[in-house]
Structure formats: structure tokens, C-alpha cells
Scaffold this motif. Sequence first.
Motif, PDB file in Angstrom:
ATOM      1  N   TRP A  16       0.837  -1.203   0.000  1.00 13.89           N
ATOM      2  CA  TRP A  16       0.000   0.000   0.000  1.00 13.89           C
ATOM      3  C   TRP A  16       0.869   1.249   0.000  1.00 13.89           C
ATOM      4  N   HIS A  19       2.446   2.317  -3.364  1.00 10.39           N
ATOM      5  CA  HIS A  19       1.591   2.724  -4.479  1.00 10.39           C
ATOM      6  C   HIS A  19       2.079   4.093  -4.968  1.00 10.39           C
ATOM      7  N   GLY A  63      -6.045   0.252   5.324  1.00 14.37           N
ATOM      8  CA  GLY A  63      -5.161   1.394   5.481  1.00 14.37           C
ATOM      9  C   GLY A  63      -4.319   1.293   6.723  1.00 14.37           C
ATOM     10  N   ASP A  82      -5.157   1.578   1.114  1.00 10.56           N
ATOM     11  CA  ASP A  82      -5.035   0.597   0.037  1.00 10.56           C
ATOM     12  C   ASP A  82      -5.781   1.163  -1.168  1.00 10.56           C
TER      13      ASP A  82
END
Length: 164
Positions: A16, A19, A63, A82
Motif C-alpha cells: 500500500w 503505491h 489502510g 489501500d
Amino acid sequence: MLRRVQDGDLPVMRQWRNHPKVRAASFTGHEISEGEHARWWSAVRADPARQVLIYEHDGAGAGVVTYSELGGERASWGFYLDLDGLERSGALLRAWVGLERAAIDHAFGPLGLTTLRGEVLADNEPVRRLHRRFGFAEVATYRMPVDGVPREVVAVELHKEEQG
């Protein structure tokens, strides 16, 4: 809902965090290696002034919420989500709002804080709007290097007695 991180959460947390959109909104934009993430986690686990929690949305991890400078009535916080998973499910906005509410409730509830502080890159208008929606005041702006480039940063604060 916020819960403690388990070792099994570490790979997805790093995914995550890596990203591209999360890195672009962070104060360190490089891709986090497995070794760097493991060293960070080892330091966080041993530091009573820091806490990292998983945000669960609709029963699944969605998250990460971080608190630092714990030990008094004030602390700082940050978060990431996420993005891929939440965008696929159409739940990104609901999760974003839910995470912010859960983080504030945890700060002023179990953590016993009276002031919650944070920082956001000035050009990250969506996060600034979200913070304002929850009552955070923008208390200062300053420039700091982010990956070697001076960037404008906005400091935000929310006081327990002012939360909405």
C-alpha cells in the motif's frame, strides 16, 4: 475500526505504501524495500512514542494509521490507504472518511490526547479538504525538502474540544 498491526500485515502495508499515488503524497517518495520496511517496523515496535495501526473497512484491512510523539497530551499522525483495493471496490471515499474518523476517535479516546497534529503537502488539496471537514485548522505553512526538493507543507491541528 483500528487494530494493532500483526507481522502478517507487513507485506500488504509495504505494498500500500509503495503505491505511486501514496508515494507522491508522502514526505519520502522512493519505493520502500523489504529490508527498509523491516528496519522501520523493528524501530516502531520498540518505540513507546510511536504506534502503528491497521484501519479495517467492511471487515478487511484497508489502510494504515501512524501516531508519533506519544507520551503527552499532543501527538502527530499520518495515514495511507489501500488505493488499488478500495478503488476496485468503489469504497475509497467511504474508507477515507472512515479512517479519518477512526483515527481522531482513537487519538482523543484510548490515546488520551487533547491535540492531534499532522502535516500535508500543500498541493494535496483533497487531504487538506478532508482535514478541514473534520475540524482541523491549518496553523502554519513552511518549506521543507522532500526527496531533496523544497516543497510547501501545511501543518494542521485539531483540539479535542473543537472536534465535530
